[in-house]
Structure formats: C-alpha cells, structure tokens
Design an enzyme around this catalytic site. Structure first.
Site, mmCIF file in Angstrom:
data_model
loop_
_atom_site.group_PDB
_atom_site.id
_atom_site.type_symbol
_atom_site.label_atom_id
_atom_site.label_comp_id
_atom_site.label_asym_id
_atom_site.label_seq_id
_atom_site.Cartn_x
_atom_site.Cartn_y
_atom_site.Cartn_z
ATOM 1 N N TRP A 101 2.937 -7.851 9.854
ATOM 2 C CA TRP A 101 2.873 -6.495 9.276
ATOM 3 C C TRP A 101 2.023 -6.469 8.017
ATOM 4 O O TRP A 101 1.309 -5.487 7.770
ATOM 5 C CB TRP A 101 4.275 -5.943 9.016
ATOM 6 C CG TRP A 101 5.045 -5.780 10.286
ATOM 7 C CD1 TRP A 101 6.123 -6.502 10.687
ATOM 8 C CD2 TRP A 101 4.772 -4.857 11.356
ATOM 9 N NE1 TRP A 101 6.542 -6.086 11.927
ATOM 10 C CE2 TRP A 101 5.736 -5.095 12.367
ATOM 11 C CE3 TRP A 101 3.803 -3.866 11.559
ATOM 12 C CZ2 TRP A 101 5.764 -4.365 13.562
ATOM 13 C CZ3 TRP A 101 3.827 -3.139 12.740
ATOM 14 C CH2 TRP A 101 4.796 -3.391 13.717
ATOM 15 N N ASP A 169 6.144 -2.670 1.457
ATOM 16 C CA ASP A 169 6.644 -2.303 2.770
ATOM 17 C C ASP A 169 8.029 -2.926 2.889
ATOM 18 O O ASP A 169 8.167 -4.145 2.953
ATOM 19 C CB ASP A 169 5.700 -2.860 3.848
ATOM 20 C CG ASP A 169 6.212 -2.609 5.262
ATOM 21 O OD1 ASP A 169 7.299 -2.022 5.421
ATOM 22 O OD2 ASP A 169 5.509 -3.012 6.219
ATOM 23 N N LYS A 193 14.604 0.512 11.390
ATOM 24 C CA LYS A 193 15.154 -0.833 11.250
ATOM 25 C C LYS A 193 16.539 -0.782 10.603
ATOM 26 O O LYS A 193 17.463 -1.387 11.077
ATOM 27 C CB LYS A 193 14.232 -1.717 10.406
ATOM 28 C CG LYS A 193 12.776 -1.740 10.860
ATOM 29 C CD LYS A 193 12.540 -2.628 12.061
ATOM 30 C CE LYS A 193 11.213 -2.355 12.744
ATOM 31 N NZ LYS A 193 10.034 -2.695 11.963
#
Ligand SMILES: *Cc1c(COP(=O)(O)O)cnc(C)c1O
Length: 360
Positions: A101, A169, A193
């Site tokens: 990511w 993030d 998530k």
C-alpha cells in the site's frame, strides 16, 4: 445466528450489535417511516447522524474539533493516495515504503511531483519497519503507512518528523490503539478494515494545513472544498457513515481506545505466543517482535501444500474463513481487527495445535 470465524483482511468483521442496529435502521430509522437510505442527506435527522459521527470520531482520537476536521469521502483510501499530493506536494514529499500500500501511495504521488522514498524495507521483503530515518528538512510532508495489512508489520512508535507535517494511511489499524494522534496532520482510513463497511473513507485533517494547500486543485479532489462544506459538498455515502457512527458508539461504550487496545493486545498475544512456542512448525514472517502488527498476523507453515491444507481444513471443519495470505505473498494471515471476538482467536489457536499434531 451462527457467526463464522471471519479472519478477512477487509471488508472485515463488524460488531454484531452494529449489524443489528443497522438492519433496523435500514427498515425504519427512528420510527420516521423511512429507511436510513431513503432520507435526504440535508434533513435535520440525517445531519444529526453525520455530525455525531464526526464528533465521536474526534473524541475517540482525543482531537479537538477546533483544530481538526473530519471528512467522509468516497474513492477509498486509494483516492487519498492522489488527493494528498494534489493538495500538498509542491517541492517534494518524503515517503516511507513499508509495503504494497505504501508503494501504491508513492506511485500516485509520482504523478504529481518530486516523490522521495526516504526509507524502505523492500530489501527484506517488507518484514520490518525502518528505524532512525532522517527526513528531508525541505519536505512538504512525510507519508507513512501505520499498519501494513499484507506483511503484518506496524509502526510501534510514531516517527518524529519535527516541523514537517506527518501524514498517515491508517486503513488497517485505525482506532485500534492509543497513540498521540495530534502528531499527525492528516490521517485517513478506508472504513472497511476496522470502522465500518466499504464505500467510505474517513479523513482527519488539521485545518491549519490548508494554509499550505496548492492553488488550482480540482473541486472534488480539493480538501478545502470538502471541509468548507462540512463533508457534504456532494451526497455523502449516507448509510456507510451511519454504520461508522454506530461503530464509534460501540468503541465509546467499551471505554475508548485504551480498552480497545487492551483487547487487541490480548488477542494478538494469544496468537503470537502460540506461534513463538511452536516455531518449528509455525514461522512468523516479521523479523522484529516490536514491528509485529496487532491487526494482521502473518505466518508460514513448513510447505505451501501444508498452508493450503491448513486453510481448507480451517474452513471446512470450523467455519474459519479468509485465512489465506494475500495473493502477492502467500502464507497464512489472520486479520483480527477490533470487532473480532477473542473466542475466534482462541478457536484458531486450538485448531493450530490440532493441525500441528496431525501434520508434523
Ligand atoms: C486496504 C488498504 C488500502 C486500500 O483501501 P481502499 O479503500 O480499497 O482504497 C489502503 N491502505 C491500506 C493500508 C489498506 O490496508
């Protein structure tokens, strides 16, 4: 209801009471004679839902609404990869590459400008978090990924970036632990998530950052436009924000992030302690213990064939789902987010012991 032992990395498990409240709200919200999805986002009733989610979110993080704004946006965490540089990358930006990511965030920043990868753990297939990083004094911001969903690592300590704004993030460990969140100028998380369903991304942004914003940012990518409209510049993902709001109530009722973190540490320790005590069969993938994620626990078995068998048996015998590691690296991954009950982790450890006995 017979709940699966769900180890999905995302969309992931949610508290059962939130699902129950949502199912009722989807039929009839507060006896208004309409579903939460049938209400105008400009109505007083819906506005209260939205504003309360913003307020509770900041309260849980220990941040002041005078200093920070909360946005609920579409486009996933992935759109933030681009929005951030579009708004704030002028001279150059420092990025720490800790995995899949992070790399995607770096790639989007490269569309916009000078993207400096100031540290990386790619040399060891991302099995650690880089330490003692010297950030560029002239960087517009530093970007990190607080938890690496695929590799099972996390930043245990928030790096000190001095006067340079720190952006993060936090998709896969948002609201999973106590931290000094005021060290961050911008944090964002895809809800799916840890705090809700897919389709909404929460962005927490320091209002004073706007002084540093670039000119000529297109409307829908412009943080100022969204902040000025209190995140209702266009129709927000109404139901998703409702669910996120219920998750926040659940966190507050439990006692906030201190209690949540304690629960998460307990679950993660159960699993890591078992792996460490049985390392001849189960091999953790993270190099240093302090870098281990408490959200995504990753390990290997002696062979890929045994891993396949492990995943299959867990599902068929005990309704344990999504234990397969990410398609890019294989292995086993158990995602044990906030709402994952400890009983699910206990059941997994029990199965691991049974599987080891039968296969070693
Ligand atoms: C899942 C994930 C993303 C991607 O989120 P989308 O909402 O699908 O764009 C980004 N970063 C991290 C750390 C993730 O775990």
């Amino acid at each position: 209801m017979n709940r699966a032992h769900n180890f999905s990395a995302g969309p992931a498990v949610l508290p059962i009471e939130v699902l129950q409240e949502t199912s009722q709200a989807v039929l009839d919200y507060n006896n208004l004679g309409m579903s939460i999805m049938e209400m105008s986002h400009r109505s007083a009733e819906y506005d209260a839902v939205f504003v309360e989610a913003q307020k509770d979110g900041l309260e849980i993080l220990g941040l002041s609404p005078d200093e920070y704004a909360v946005l609920f946006l579409g486009g996933g965490a992935s759109l933030q990869f681009l929005m951030i540089p579009m708004n704030f990358l002028k001279n150059k930006a420092d990025y720490v590459n800790t995995g899949y990511w992070s790399k995607k965030a770096i790639k989007e920043a490269q569309w916009v400008g000078n993207t400096n990868v100031v540290a990386s753990s790619e040399d060891m297939n991302f099995n650690y978090i880089p330490k003692n990083i010297t950030f560029s004094p002239d960087a517009d911001y530093v970007h990190i990924t607080t938890n690496n969903t695929i590799y099972g690592t996390r930043w245990n300590v928030v790096p000190d970036t001095g006067n340079i704004p720190l952006f993060a993030d936090m998709s896969s460990d948002f609201m999973s632990r106590e931290l000094d969140y005021s060290k961050f100028s911008l944090m964002y998380a895809g809800a799916q998530k840890n705090i809700g369903p897919a389709g909404v991304t929460m962005v927490v942004i320091k209002k004073s950052l706007l002084e540093r914003q670039k000119d000529n940012v297109p409307t829908m990518l412009n943080y100022k436009i969204h902040i000025d409209a209190n995140s209702m510049f266009n129709t927000p993902p109404c139901v998703n924000v409702y669910v996120v709001g219920r998750v926040f109530k659940w966190i507050k009722k439990l006692g906030g992030l201190a209690v949540i973190e304690e629960m998460n540490m307990k679950k993660a320790s159960l699993l890591y302690d078992y792996i460490d005590a049985n390392s001849e069969f189960y091999r953790g993938t993270v190099a240093n213990k302090e870098d281990r994620s408490i959200m995504n626990v990753t390990w290997n078995l002696p062979t890929p064939e045994l891993e396949q068998k492990f995943v299959k048996e867990a599902r068929e015998k005990y309704n344990m789902t999504n234990l397969k590691g990410h398609r890019s690296i294989g292995g086993i991954r158990a995602s044990i987010y906030n709402a994952c009950p400890i009983e699910t982790v206990q059941a997994l450890v029990k199965f691991m012991e049974e599987f080891k006995k039968e296969n070693s």
